[in-house]
Design a protein around this motif. Structure first.
Motif, PDB file in Angstrom:
ATOM      1  N   CYS A 362     -10.440  24.452   5.493  1.00 35.79           N
ATOM      2  CA  CYS A 362     -10.673  24.941   4.363  1.00 35.79           C
ATOM      3  C   CYS A 362     -10.730  26.721   4.638  1.00 35.79           C
ATOM      4  N   ILE A 363     -10.110  27.140   3.503  1.00 37.65           N
ATOM      5  CA  ILE A 363     -10.173  28.728   3.762  1.00 37.65           C
ATOM      6  C   ILE A 363     -11.011  29.239   3.099  1.00 37.65           C
ATOM      7  N   ARG A 364     -11.774  28.762   2.183  1.00 38.89           N
ATOM      8  CA  ARG A 364     -13.069  29.088   1.249  1.00 38.89           C
ATOM      9  C   ARG A 364     -12.538  29.942   0.131  1.00 38.89           C
ATOM     10  N   CYS A 365     -11.478  29.405  -0.386  1.00 38.01           N
ATOM     11  CA  CYS A 365     -10.802  30.442  -1.405  1.00 38.01           C
ATOM     12  C   CYS A 365     -11.541  29.900  -2.830  1.00 38.01           C
ATOM     13  N   ALA A 367     -10.716  27.925  -4.942  1.00 40.33           N
ATOM     14  CA  ALA A 367     -10.025  27.245  -6.034  1.00 40.33           C
ATOM     15  C   ALA A 367     -10.504  25.828  -6.481  1.00 40.33           C
ATOM     16  N   CYS A 368     -10.750  25.268  -5.693  1.00 39.15           N
ATOM     17  CA  CYS A 368     -11.472  23.797  -6.206  1.00 39.15           C
ATOM     18  C   CYS A 368     -12.830  23.838  -7.090  1.00 39.15           C
ATOM     19  N   CYS A 411      -5.991  22.532  -4.172  1.00 37.16           N
ATOM     20  CA  CYS A 411      -6.478  23.158  -2.839  1.00 37.16           C
ATOM     21  C   CYS A 411      -5.257  23.480  -2.126  1.00 37.16           C
ATOM     22  N   PRO A 412      -5.297  24.906  -1.484  1.00 35.30           N
ATOM     23  CA  PRO A 412      -3.868  25.208  -0.814  1.00 35.30           C
ATOM     24  C   PRO A 412      -3.980  24.428   0.716  1.00 35.30           C
ATOM     25  N   ALA A 413      -5.259  24.059   0.936  1.00 33.66           N
ATOM     26  CA  ALA A 413      -5.190  23.502   2.450  1.00 33.66           C
ATOM     27  C   ALA A 413      -5.083  21.879   2.240  1.00 33.66           C
ATOM     28  N   LEU A 417     -10.072  16.106  -1.346  1.00 37.46           N
ATOM     29  CA  LEU A 417     -11.465  16.403  -1.915  1.00 37.46           C
ATOM     30  C   LEU A 417     -12.046  15.207  -2.782  1.00 37.46           C
TER      31      LEU A 417
END
Ligand code: SF4
Ligand code: SF4
Length: 439
Positions: A362-365, A367-368, A411-413, A417
């Motif tokens: 997770c890059i903590r963006c 987006a989710c 999710c880019p990662a 989820l």
């Protein structure tokens, strides 16, 4: 901006759009599970060797939240088997060998309906459940004080990629929907009907508007919904069409709303006219591996393979087969899986279509979080699930997740989820069951 206005744009890939609807050949056998609905499974009332016809009751509803089950072919009961549901739970399924005749049960006759009680009892007896996918017994939604109903909302939103069977209903079953609306008007005092259809489904919207013009004693408004996913979620639809918010722990009726899927509405109308219970379903058969994508009217209990065969077979070994659309659908292990009451589509996806990219950290963006229609925090829920922290999961309100899959999609990662949310909900339910058992 209300979080309910959030969503994603998915590729539509509706290969069955504008294709004719065809009734499939009678399958050699059908496998009919006793649990095709939310609630207690029906109890089988037939035994091996019994002769049945189309519409013969083979499973009795067990309790209030349950639904009866009927034979979809004429023939002989050859087996009662343990059937593994897509939830992993086991239920009994009745296997019937068809005689090819499709002879109708002698008891089939239109129900006599003179009151609200008669109407609710008839819909209960019909075996109709939410046909948009939820499978909740429909009579329960209508077994309410009519004074509480401000709006009947017809769900014509078909936001899942590939699926077009509800649109087919809107285009081809006006008579059945009209009959149902008249009965609901007469016995439940329904005054206001809102039909939710996405703004890229002009044909469906026009068909429903034409329906409205045929009802002079009922206001039917077609509400154009943005063509973003998920519009079909009950709470999202209620908000878009009425501006009302169904809070956590509330039901739609607490906000004066009853929501019925358009195919459920048509099924009610058909039953009231004929007395034939729910024994067949229009199913979109699609995906890159299907030779001739089509909408098929199939007897409940026919197998995926029967439907694929009717659609010219498969062009390649599918990498994945799914009940429903790719966003909320459930993968099946093989093509023997049966069509259920609430199956609106079956897909056979190629390797390319089913490819899942590699999951990374997770890059903590955020987006989710920014895409969730309910304002949930999927990344935090996933972290709480990893720790099996049930109190945190409850605080994060994971139980209100509608499993739409938007968070996973953005999710880019590529984190799973929605799967974590499902597992989190199961964890809470298991815990509640354990606590109940210890009392
Ligand atoms: S799956 Fe649940 S958490 Fe994810 S976006 Fe949908 S409602 Fe929100
Ligand atoms: S979208 Fe994916 S990467 Fe971004 S915060 Fe959510 S889980 Fe992490």
């Amino acid at each position: 901006m209300s979080t309910y206005l959030r969503g994603i744009r998915t590729p539509h890939r509706k290969g069955t759009k504008k294709k004719p609807v065809l009734r499939m050949d009678v399958p050699a056998t059908v496998t009919i599970p006793m649990s095709m609905h939310i609630g207690k499974p029906a109890t089988p009332i037939v035994k091996v060797g019994d002769l049945v016809r189309v519409g013969t009751k083979i499973g009795e509803a067990d309790g209030y939240i349950s639904s009866p089950v009927f034979s979809s072919v004429s023939g002989k009961v050859v087996k009662l088997i343990e059937h593994r549901l897509i939830t992993g739970a086991a239920t009994t399924a009745v296997v019937i060998e068809s005689d090819g005749e499709m002879a109708v049960d002698e008891s089939i006759a239109p129900p006599v309906v003179n009151s609200k009680e008669d109407l609710v009892a008839a819909i209960k007896a019909s075996g109709i459940v939410g046909l948009g996918g939820a499978g909740f017994p429909t009579f329960v939604k209508l077994d309410v004080d009519p004074a509480r109903i401000d709006y009947l909302i017809i769900n014509g939103a078909e936001c899942e990629p590939y699926v077009t069977s509800d649109t087919v209903t809107m285009l081809t079953r006006a008579d059945d929907m009209l009959y149902a609306l008249r009965a609901l008007r007469r016995h439940l005092g329904i005054q206001n009907v809102i039909v939710g259809v996405e703004n890229n489904n002009r044909q469906g919207a026009d068909a429903m508007a034409a329906l409205g013009q045929m009802m002079d004693d009922l206001s039917i408004k077609v509400h154009s919904l943005p063509a973003i996913y998920p519009q079909g979620g009950e709470k999202v639809l209620i908000y878009h069409t009425t501006g009302r918010k169904v809070m956590n722990n509330q039901l739609p009726i607490d906000q004066g709303c009853v929501v019925l899927n358009c195919t459920t509405l048509a099924a009610i109308g058909a039953y009231l006219q004929t007395g034939m219970p729910l024994v067949e379903k229009c199913v979109s058969v699609d995906g890159g591996a299907v030779r001739l994508p089509r909408n098929v009217i199939a007897p409940i209990g026919a197998s995926f393979q029967d439907l694929f065969d009717f659609c010219g077979g498969l062009t390649t070994e599918p990498a994945k087969m799914i009940y429903g659309g790719p966003m909320m659908g459930i993968t099946v292990p093989d093509a023997t899986a049966p069509i259920l009451k609430n199956t609106n589509a079956i897909l056979a996806l190629t390797k390319k279509e089913a490819r899942l990219p590699k999951t990374t950290a997770c890059i903590r963006c955020g987006a989710c979080v920014n895409t969730c229609p309910f304002g949930l925090e999927p990344a935090t829920i996933a972290a709480a699930y990893d720790k099996k922290d049930i109190d945190a999961l409850k605080d994060l309100q994971v139980l209100s997740c509608m499993e739409c899959g938007c968070c996973s999609f953005v999710c880019p990662a590529n984190r799973p989820l929605v799967q974590m949310n499902k597992l989190s909900k199961q964890l809470i339910r298991d815990e509640a069951r354990k606590e109940g058992g210890n009392k």
